[in-house]
Design a protein around this motif. Structure first.
Motif, mmCIF file in Angstrom:
data_model
loop_
_atom_site.group_PDB
_atom_site.id
_atom_site.type_symbol
_atom_site.label_atom_id
_atom_site.label_comp_id
_atom_site.label_asym_id
_atom_site.label_seq_id
_atom_site.Cartn_x
_atom_site.Cartn_y
_atom_site.Cartn_z
ATOM 1 N N UNK A 79 0.871 -1.137 -0.022
ATOM 2 C CA UNK A 79 -0.063 0.213 -0.020
ATOM 3 C C UNK A 79 0.916 1.155 -0.041
ATOM 4 N N UNK A 82 2.129 1.885 -3.298
ATOM 5 C CA UNK A 82 1.349 2.027 -4.334
ATOM 6 C C UNK A 82 1.407 3.352 -5.068
ATOM 7 N N UNK A 84 -0.542 5.014 -7.274
ATOM 8 C CA UNK A 84 -1.639 6.073 -6.905
ATOM 9 C C UNK A 84 -1.471 6.932 -5.606
ATOM 10 N N UNK A 85 -1.095 6.294 -4.768
ATOM 11 C CA UNK A 85 -1.140 7.041 -3.396
ATOM 12 C C UNK A 85 0.163 7.620 -3.349
ATOM 13 N N UNK A 111 -8.196 8.137 0.138
ATOM 14 C CA UNK A 111 -8.189 6.496 -0.026
ATOM 15 C C UNK A 111 -9.168 5.907 1.313
ATOM 16 N N UNK A 114 -12.560 6.203 -0.263
ATOM 17 C CA UNK A 114 -12.642 5.222 -1.148
ATOM 18 C C UNK A 114 -13.089 4.111 -0.672
ATOM 19 N N UNK A 115 -12.292 3.544 0.201
ATOM 20 C CA UNK A 115 -12.788 2.275 1.042
ATOM 21 C C UNK A 115 -14.207 2.275 1.533
ATOM 22 N N UNK A 118 -17.345 1.940 -0.362
ATOM 23 C CA UNK A 118 -17.604 0.840 -1.065
ATOM 24 C C UNK A 118 -18.664 -0.024 -0.279
ATOM 25 N N UNK A 119 -19.381 -0.634 -0.886
ATOM 26 C CA UNK A 119 -20.656 -1.437 -0.103
ATOM 27 C C UNK A 119 -20.254 -2.739 0.617
ATOM 28 N N UNK A 120 -18.895 -3.100 0.574
ATOM 29 C CA UNK A 120 -18.714 -4.629 1.089
ATOM 30 C C UNK A 120 -17.972 -4.086 2.325
ATOM 31 N N UNK A 122 -15.980 -5.797 4.160
ATOM 32 C CA UNK A 122 -14.625 -6.255 4.294
ATOM 33 C C UNK A 122 -13.872 -4.877 3.716
ATOM 34 N N UNK A 123 -14.328 -4.251 2.693
ATOM 35 C CA UNK A 123 -13.482 -3.265 2.128
ATOM 36 C C UNK A 123 -13.520 -1.981 2.873
ATOM 37 N N UNK A 126 -10.931 -1.845 5.307
ATOM 38 C CA UNK A 126 -9.441 -1.437 4.794
ATOM 39 C C UNK A 126 -9.280 0.165 5.194
ATOM 40 N N UNK A 130 -5.552 2.109 5.526
ATOM 41 C CA UNK A 130 -5.081 3.358 4.852
ATOM 42 C C UNK A 130 -4.399 4.370 6.074
#
Lengths: 539, 85
Positions: A79, A82, A84-85, A111, A114-115, A118-120, A122-123, A126, A130
């Protein structure tokens, strides 16, 4: 006393003063910097330092909690690297002429958002990773030591979320428990807390109130309740609970790894009953030697539709791989009091005597075959045995064996791996199966006696009916004699016999079962160690 | 260019661990690999981008590999996917 509620994700009871950790990225002060070159150089150095810290943490975590949990630090490293980061941070330093700290803080927000969008679940979880890596870079930028609390007394760590690095770097002799506002059952923190054996409660919404800091606190990792400034009665209750847990831990220490054998050397396999993957930790923690009853019906009952063969396979495989010990899977025992709406079974006048167990398996062949295929496929990944519930005749057993034979032939034809030596057994839980156990023993590899149903059918007595309590005798001689008869018939034909009903955990009968030569007792995980001690005391 | 599709079987979809493995592998390839899902595309050397696609169990992703050694690289990625996801 203030009572807060969340969700217990790591069992145990923790006492200590509540202490809050800080999010370092939030402390980053945005200042203009005329020198982007300088800020980029500072960033590069900080990134390098952070990366070195992560390497060290990974090595330390490998020793402390094993490869699976340590891996998070390698992920953090990725990460951190990364593109993008890093681009986000560098662009901001260059285009907005800000200091590196605030650029990192903005990247963390970006970031994390962004997580979190998300609809999950688990995500969403995250976001904490970050924050963790961003906090690490920020601390490096500010020349601060890696996360260390300077507390010298026992405390409970409270936070919005506890990052994996924080969790691993806490002084375990002082940090007695974790309590967080966010987090999920699958967050690395929850998993780490369980691995490190630290009680943890997540999802405590009202936690971060400044006046709570420093208060005496009790965190109950079982129920998810957190008490602040607890009263005498609560303290006494939890001290007792703690003592009980300590006693259990002591027994565990004493009995763990010990053989389950009598003083004269007769061995009994001491297995656990489980309802699914969620119970695996308890099986391991209580040092069960195997699983004598995996109630597969819960996979069907908890689902809104029929679980597919692949879904079942994944569950069975995971159980075998994680436990690395023999598992006896009972094919779905649905019917009677256990109903799944999607099966649309007819309402029955007398469900205890209705379409259930093996009868349902044989009436719904396609479901049964899919389950057997899933079980056989999983058998390639461990030591599996399969048993069939509610048997009353030899013909049922023959029919089941033929289906199993066809399933094996189909797998061989498709070139799918399975263990050809999977033992097949039947549950003995009807008086009929007891009476013909001699004949049944010629057809199967083992028996497992289901004492709950056997008692109910033998005594013609409904255990759910409270008014019948005075007629109920769990040690009724009829039931005990039946068990003896089954054991004799099994041994006469050279097959093994186990008990997986409640009576198996009845310490008043352990000596009797040992004398009968019962080969395996399968009980709820929490009963294992007590019974091991009992067997070891047997002459 | 080599293109293949893959259906995700892992219970939690493309989560951090396998995503990390993919990134590590993609960084070592001689060709450039990207992953498409739900109308979005992500460079496979970028961890956040891959996780950001939100690929779940049962979803089918399309992987494009382009460059020298693309055939062998596609095979490497396909094996990695089938072993971990």
């Amino acid at each position: 006393m203030i009572t807060l509620r969340g969700k217990g994700v790591s069992e145990g009871v923790a006492f200590g003063k509540l202490f809050f950790t800080r999010d370092h990225t939030a402390n980053a002060v945005r200042t203009a910097s005329g020198d982007a070159e300088l800020e980029l150089r500072r960033l590069k150095d900080a990134m390098k330092l952070a990366s070195e810290q992560l390497e060290k943490l990974y090595a330390a975590a490998l020793d402390a909690v094993g490869e699976k949990e340590a891996e998070i630090f390698q992920i953090h490293q990725l990460m951190l690297e990364d593109d993008d980061y890093q681009d986000f941070i560098r662009n901001m330093i260059e285009s907005e002429k800000v200091n590196a700290e605030s650029a990192v803080s903005a990247a963390a927000d970006n970031f994390a958002q962004m997580f979190s969008e998300m609809d999950d679940p688990y995500m969403q979880g995250r976001t904490v990773d970050v924050r963790d890596i961003s906090g690490r870079i920020t601390r490096a930028l500010m020349g601060e030591e890696d996360d260390q609390t300077s507390l010298s007394e026992k405390h409970i760590v409270g936070a919005e979320d506890i990052t994996p690095s924080q969790a691993l770097q806490l002084d375990k002799s002082l940090a007695m428990g974790f309590v967080t506002v966010g987090g999920s059952q699958t967050s690395h923190t929850a998993i780490l807390a369980r691995t490190m054996n630290v009680p943890a409660v997540i999802g405590v919404k009202e936690l971060l109130c400044p006046e709570y800091e420093g208060l005496d606190c009790i965190a109950d990792g079982f129920t998810g309740v957190v008490y602040l400034d607890p009263d005498e009665a609560t303290i006494a209750l939890y001290k007792a609970k703690e003592a009980e847990l300590r006693e259990k831990a002591r027994l565990l220490e004493q009995m763990k790894g010990e053989k389950t054998a009598t003083l004269s050397g007769q061995q009994i396999r001491l297995y656990a009953n489980i309802g699914g993957l969620a119970d695996i930790d308890a099986v391991l923690a209580n040092d069960a030697e195997g699983v004598g009853l995996f109630r597969t019906e819960f996979i069907f009952l908890e689902s809104e539709r029929c679980p597919t063969e692949d879904e079942q396979f994944a569950i069975y495989k995971e159980a075998l791989e994680r436990l690395k010990c023999p598992i006896v899977f009972r094919t779905m025992d649905i019917g009677a009091d256990k109903q799944a709406p999607w099966l649309s079974l007819k309402q029955e006048e007398n469900p205890a005597l209705g379409l259930r167990g093996a009868r349902l398996c044989l009436a719904r062949r396609e479901l049964f075959e899919a389950q057997l295929r899933a079980l056989y496929r999983a058998s390639a990944f461990g030591k599996a045995a399969i048993m069939f519930p509610m048997i009353i005749s030899k013909n049922e057993v023959l029919e089941i064996k033929e289906i199993a034979q066809n399933v094996r032939a189909g797998l061989t034809e498709s070139g799918i791996a399975f263990d050809p030596s999977v033992e097949l057994g039947v549950m003995i839980e009807t008086p009929a199966s007891v009476m013909i156990s001699g004949e049944l023993a010629e057809e199967v590899d083992f028996f497992s006696i289901g004492t709950n149903d056997l008692t109910q059918y033998t005594l013609a007595l409904d255990r759910q009916n409270k008014e019948l309590d005075r007629f109920y005798d769990p040690h009724h001689p009829a039931v005990i004699r039946m068990i003896r008869m089954v054991a004799q018939n099994a041994h006469a034909k050279g097959i093994w016999v186990g008990i997986c009903g409640e009576l198996g955990a009845d310490m008043g009968l352990t000596d009797v079962f040992v004398e009968m030569g019962i080969d395996e007792l399968s009980v709820s995980p929490s009963k294992i160690l007590g019974i091991r001690a009992k067997v070891r005391a047997h002459p | 260019m080599q293109t293949f599709t893959y259906e995700i079987k892992d219970e939690i979809g493309i989560h951090a661990r396998p995503a990390g493995l993919l990134v590590k592998a993609a960084k070592g390839l001689s060709s450039k690999a990207s992953m498409e899902f739900g109308g979005k595309s992500a460079d496979m050397t970028k961890l956040f981008a891959i996780m950001g696609l939100g690929v779940k169990q049962g979803d089918t992703i399309t992987v494009n590999v382009e460059g020298p050694g693309e055939e062998a690289d596609a095979a490497t990625l396909e094996r990695l996917l089938s072993e971990n996801l």
